[in-house]
Design an enzyme around this catalytic site. Structure first.
Site, PDB file in Angstrom:
ATOM      1  N   ASP A  41       0.840  -1.198   0.000  1.00  0.00           N
ATOM      2  CA  ASP A  41       0.000   0.000   0.000  1.00  0.00           C
ATOM      3  C   ASP A  41       0.874   1.247   0.000  1.00  0.00           C
ATOM      4  OD1 ASP A  41      -2.024  -1.722   0.192  1.00  0.00           O
ATOM      5  OD2 ASP A  41      -2.882  -0.939   2.057  1.00  0.00           O
ATOM      6  N   SER A  49     -13.863   8.516  -2.959  1.00  0.00           N
ATOM      7  CA  SER A  49     -12.760   8.003  -2.180  1.00  0.00           C
ATOM      8  C   SER A  49     -12.399   9.047  -1.126  1.00  0.00           C
ATOM      9  CB  SER A  49     -11.596   7.746  -3.128  1.00  0.00           C
ATOM     10  OG  SER A  49     -10.659   6.964  -2.473  1.00  0.00           O
ATOM     11  N   LYS A 101     -10.441   4.296  10.425  1.00  0.00           N
ATOM     12  CA  LYS A 101     -10.451   3.903   9.014  1.00  0.00           C
ATOM     13  C   LYS A 101     -10.300   2.385   8.987  1.00  0.00           C
ATOM     14  CE  LYS A 101      -8.763   5.111   4.486  1.00  0.00           C
ATOM     15  NZ  LYS A 101      -8.780   3.772   3.956  1.00  0.00           N
ATOM     16  N   LYS A 128     -13.962  13.904   9.632  1.00  0.00           N
ATOM     17  CA  LYS A 128     -14.993  14.528   8.792  1.00  0.00           C
ATOM     18  C   LYS A 128     -15.515  15.793   9.483  1.00  0.00           C
ATOM     19  CE  LYS A 128     -16.449  10.021   7.079  1.00  0.00           C
ATOM     20  NZ  LYS A 128     -17.345   8.874   7.217  1.00  0.00           N
ATOM     21  N   CYS A 171      24.335 -28.052   0.799  1.00  0.00           N
ATOM     22  CA  CYS A 171      22.871 -28.023   0.727  1.00  0.00           C
ATOM     23  C   CYS A 171      22.288 -28.662   1.994  1.00  0.00           C
ATOM     24  CB  CYS A 171      22.379 -28.778  -0.500  1.00  0.00           C
ATOM     25  SG  CYS A 171      20.587 -28.932  -0.531  1.00  0.00           S
ATOM     26  N   CYS A 183      20.400 -32.061   0.715  1.00  0.00           N
ATOM     27  CA  CYS A 183      21.056 -33.244   0.150  1.00  0.00           C
ATOM     28  C   CYS A 183      22.568 -33.267   0.381  1.00  0.00           C
ATOM     29  CB  CYS A 183      20.757 -33.336  -1.347  1.00  0.00           C
ATOM     30  SG  CYS A 183      21.531 -32.018  -2.300  1.00  0.00           S
ATOM     31  N   CYS A 237      22.054 -24.976  -4.957  1.00  0.00           N
ATOM     32  CA  CYS A 237      22.382 -26.402  -4.884  1.00  0.00           C
ATOM     33  C   CYS A 237      22.350 -26.926  -6.322  1.00  0.00           C
ATOM     34  CB  CYS A 237      21.352 -27.127  -4.022  1.00  0.00           C
ATOM     35  SG  CYS A 237      21.458 -28.916  -4.209  1.00  0.00           S
ATOM     36  N   CYS A 244      18.184 -33.694  -5.589  1.00  0.00           N
ATOM     37  CA  CYS A 244      17.964 -33.045  -4.289  1.00  0.00           C
ATOM     38  C   CYS A 244      16.470 -33.143  -3.931  1.00  0.00           C
ATOM     39  CB  CYS A 244      18.391 -31.575  -4.362  1.00  0.00           C
ATOM     40  SG  CYS A 244      17.994 -30.654  -2.876  1.00  0.00           S
TER      41      CYS A 244
HETATM   42  S1  IVH Z   1     -15.917   7.710   4.488  1.00  0.00           S
HETATM   43  C1  IVH Z   1     -16.747  10.350   1.049  1.00  0.00           C
HETATM   44  N1  IVH Z   1     -15.167   6.441   6.643  1.00  0.00           N
HETATM   45  O1  IVH Z   1     -11.726   3.994   2.861  1.00  0.00           O
HETATM   46  C2  IVH Z   1     -16.066   9.538   2.046  1.00  0.00           C
HETATM   47  N2  IVH Z   1     -14.467   5.592   4.545  1.00  0.00           N
HETATM   48  O2  IVH Z   1      -9.663   5.131   1.235  1.00  0.00           O
HETATM   49  C3  IVH Z   1     -16.379   8.127   1.903  1.00  0.00           C
HETATM   50  N3  IVH Z   1     -13.157   3.558   4.670  1.00  0.00           N
HETATM   51  O3  IVH Z   1     -13.802   4.598   0.101  1.00  0.00           O
HETATM   52  C4  IVH Z   1     -15.694   7.271   2.822  1.00  0.00           C
HETATM   53  N4  IVH Z   1     -13.176   3.350   6.847  1.00  0.00           N
HETATM   54  O4  IVH Z   1     -14.277   2.463   1.564  1.00  0.00           O
HETATM   55  C5  IVH Z   1     -15.116   6.497   5.308  1.00  0.00           C
HETATM   56  N5  IVH Z   1     -14.603   5.378   8.613  1.00  0.00           N
HETATM   57  C6  IVH Z   1     -14.563   5.435   7.297  1.00  0.00           C
HETATM   58  C7  IVH Z   1     -13.874   4.460   6.535  1.00  0.00           C
HETATM   59  C8  IVH Z   1     -13.851   4.589   5.156  1.00  0.00           C
HETATM   60  C9  IVH Z   1     -12.763   2.827   5.704  1.00  0.00           C
HETATM   61  C10 IVH Z   1     -12.843   3.253   3.261  1.00  0.00           C
HETATM   62  C11 IVH Z   1     -13.948   3.604   2.302  1.00  0.00           C
HETATM   63  C12 IVH Z   1     -13.329   4.640   1.390  1.00  0.00           C
HETATM   64  C13 IVH Z   1     -11.881   4.298   1.502  1.00  0.00           C
HETATM   65  C14 IVH Z   1     -11.001   5.460   1.097  1.00  0.00           C
END
Ligand code: IVH
Length: 704
Positions: free
Chosen positions: A34, A83, A114, A310, A428, A431, A446, A452
């Protein structure tokens, strides 16, 4: 950076990231971490900031989620799934908070975990769950309704007042860490490969063709947003992503994100009890630091990879709006990969199928990124020296990409003088043959490839693996039984197995002395293996450097094992996707007598060693020689994989992203951004009928 250079780098990175996404989401077998993905994405963003013309709609920076696989029926989400933008440090978080404040986004903030799970989109009509889909590309996902119905905490029917006509809810599905450990133990006991982390295990469990398997995996879920709401009196609130955001009005609708969470809880949804509404940024930082602390990181039953912040007020959310990919009122604070310490008990070496001898760390078992780790590869002798680890050291361990355990180095302050250096063996371990290390090579090998026992077992195991004959029933224990009980000496004898020979091993016989199911299954799969495509047979031969990609290239260019065996080094090397290293390995392999006798035994047993009807003299003149095709969207008569195979079988190349080199774009339903890009580059676009015409008549048949 000059534009040409930037364009080149952009194309390279885009290809890499798109491929990584495909492997991650569709094949469930990630190849890069990631962190590496995020770094790549950031570099792309920087390139696009300097050269905005590179920000095309199909750039990975503009895509949400992943391309969809064709295994489940595609369904369109009512509202697009967005996302989240990421930050990785306290400074970056402050920058985000400043930007948000500049747009009116101040406290109260809602902080939540998250979840490292799989995004899910749920549609309720008149309070009943009617559809559940994976995220897919954000607009279209895969229908997984029967599987999601097996998740206990996702309500099938909502309860309570004011239930909307239509309600679209977003959340994450996850496999609790405890269930993950249990599942892996069961899989390992059954001789099947374990999952690398809870996320992969969750994905694998949700995307089962048989919902009964999903049901047995005890998945959990947490919801965190609303897509669309249509009220009972025809009022519609169309959501941006996490909270509904429209001028529409629903009787008694909450005005905050947290208010909605409580409403969702009332209706029966699984809402996290770890979210927190705070008024100041300092409190947000406290929340972030709390869960970043290794002591608290595993407090929740699911794996987390950060915190989501948020702006709580929906009115402010609406005013702040979003970019094409993510809302401006939310941010994900991503945690670095978890690091733990443990004791390095020993360094041992293993022998691979091509004789490579690899050192690996044996450690006191320790939990990291969701699973218990006791071993990690140390790659080669030089790498052990470079890391500077001694046997007995306390070492720092993490999982690269949350998947591959990696020893970072020793904690030298913890040494007490009892540690000792590792000495790479000169013989080895299996073997006893003296190991060799070629000029300029990092690996010891080996050379006893013929006899082997470790190499014979590894080759059989590889041959039965997914890239080879894909014989699931022949796991490691089966391989050990075949060789240790003397049923086969090596892969050459595999196709001479029959019910009589299998009777000789307790692994294949029950207490009553009858053959077990695994025996008949093995014989059935071996029979099937005889007619597998040529490239799989090449993979199964264990030629160094010849994995599925090179094998495909060789099979397509030569059409038979004989033709490959007889080809010169230069001819092999000239094939697209082969090159001098692979060519050298192929020539070497076919110069060894016992290798030829494996081929011979297989041929005599009925294994197909050529592509039927393939005409070697017509190789260069094949219908789609030199033609590169990109396939997008959903076709009726072909899955993506089948369409790509058809292109390759006709001598063409199938790639995943549109560039100037693309000869044709085949666009099915929901083609999307690749369509726009092909159009802008003037690349001919074919529908399914056009594609069939291309396959049967070549490029001339579809000249536009
Ligand atoms: S809110 C508009 N809250 O992470 C915002 N997403 O990397 C929509 N995710 O698409 C997502 N935990 O699938 C939100 N507490 C959380 C989350 C969360 C995991 C995922 C989700 C999102 C992705 C983005």
């Amino acid at each position: 950076m000059e534009i040409d250079e930037a364009r080149k780098r952009h194309a390279e990175l885009s290809e890499k990231l798109l491929d990584a996404k495909y492997r991650y989401y569709v094949l469930d077998s990630p190849t890069i971490s990631d962190a590496e993905y995020d770094t790549g994405l950031r570099e792309l963003e920087a390139l696009e900031a300097g050269h905005p013309e590179l920000r095309t709609p199909d750039s990975p920076t503009q895509l949400v989620g992943a391309p969809i696989s064709t295994q489940f029926t595609p369904v369109e989400h009512l509202e697009r799934l967005l996302s989240l933008d990421n930050v990785f440090s306290a400074d970056e978080f402050t920058e985000w908070a400043d930007r948000a404040a500049g747009r009116g986004g101040t406290g109260p903030y809602l902080c939540e975990l998250k979840i490292d799970g799989l995004a899910i989109d749920l549609v309720y009509e008149r309070g009943r769950l009617t559809r559940a889909a994976t995220r897919g590309d954000g607009r279209t996902g895969e229908d997984v309704t029967p599987n999601v119905r097996t998740i206990r905490t996702i309500p099938d029917r909502l309860s309570g007042p004011d239930i909307p006509e239509v309600l679209e809810i977003r959340g994450e599905v996850f496999l609790p860490e405890e269930s993950f450990e249990r599942l892996n133990t069961q899989l390992q006991e059954a001789g099947k490969p374990a999952f690398a982390n809870p996320r992969n295990a969750g994905a694998g469990s949700l995307r089962q063709k048989d919902p009964r398997i999903t049901a047995s995996r005890a998945l959990g879920a947490i919801v965190h947003g609303i897509g669309r709401i249509t009220g009972s009196e025809d009022s519609e609130i169309s959501g941006s992503a996490s909270g509904p955001s429209d001028e529409g009005h629903l009787e008694g609708a909450p005005e905050t994100q947290s208010g909605w969470y409580e409403k969702l809880r009332e209706w029966g949804f699984p809402v996290s009890d770890r979210y927190k509404v705070v008024s100041s940024l300092d409190e947000v930082r406290e929340y972030i630091e709390y869960y970043a602390d290794p002591k608290h990181r595993h407090e929740s039953e699911y794996a987390i990879d950060g915190v989501v912040v948020k702006v709580d007020s929906l009115q402010t959310q609406r005013a702040m709006g979003m970019t094409s990919r993510a809302p401006r009122w939310a941010i994900a604070y991503k945690y670095p990969p978890e690091e733990v310490t443990t004791r390095l008990l020993d360094i041992q070496v293993g022998v691979g199928r091509t004789g490579r001898v690899t050192p690996y760390a044996v450690m006191e078992p320790v939990k990291v990124s969701g699973s218990t780790v006791a071993q990690a590869t140390l790659h080669n002798e030089d790498e052990v020296k470079r890391k500077g680890v001694l046997i007995g050291d306390t070492v720092i361990l993490r999982k690269a990409g949350e998947i591959i355990p990696e020893v970072l180095g020793p904690v030298t302050e913890k040494r007490d003088g009892s540690e000792r250096a590792f000495e790479f063996p000169r013989e080895c371990p299996s073997c006893g043959t003296t190991l060799g290390r070629g000029e300029g090579e990092v690996d010891w090998r080996c050379p006893n490839t013929r006899h082997c026992v470790a190499q014979r077992k590894e080759r059989l195991s590889y041959l039965a693996g997914r890239g080879g004959f894909d014989i699931e029933v022949l796991g490691w224990e089966g391989v050990v039984a075949l060789i240790d009980d003397g049923l086969v000496y090596d892969e050459g004898d595999l196709f001479s197995l029959n019910a009589d020979t299998l009777h000789r091993s307790p692994f294949f016989v029950n207490k009553a002395g009858e053959l077990k199911k695994n025996a008949s299954e093995l014989l059935r799969r071996l029979e099937e293996a005889k007619t597998q495509p040529l490239w799989r047979i090449l993979v199964a031969l264990s030629i160094r450097h010849v994995g599925p990609t090179a094998a495909r290239a060789l099979a397509d260019a030569f059409g038979s094992v004989n033709a490959i065996a007889e080809a010169s080094h230069d001819h092999l090397a000239s094939v697209d996707g082969v090159g001098p290293t692979i060519a050298g390995a192929v020539v070497d392999w076919f110069s060894v007598d016992w290798h030829l006798s494996v081929v011979d035994k297989w041929r005599r047993a009925g294994v197909q060693m050529e592509i039927g009807g393939w005409d070697p003299s017509a190789a260069a003149g094949r219908l789609l020689a030199g033609v590169t095709v990109v396939i997008t969207g959903t076709l009726e008569e072909f899955s993506r994989e089948e369409a790509a195979d058809a292109v390759r079988a006709a001598g063409g190349k199938a790639t995943s992203s549109v560039s100037k080199k693309t000869s044709f774009l085949v666009a099915g339903e929901n083609g999307g951004s690749k369509y726009d890009k092909a159009e802008s580059l003037g690349i001919p676009i074919l529908n399914e009928d056009g594609f069939k015409a291309l396959l049967s008549g070549g490029p001339d048949a579809v000249a536009q």
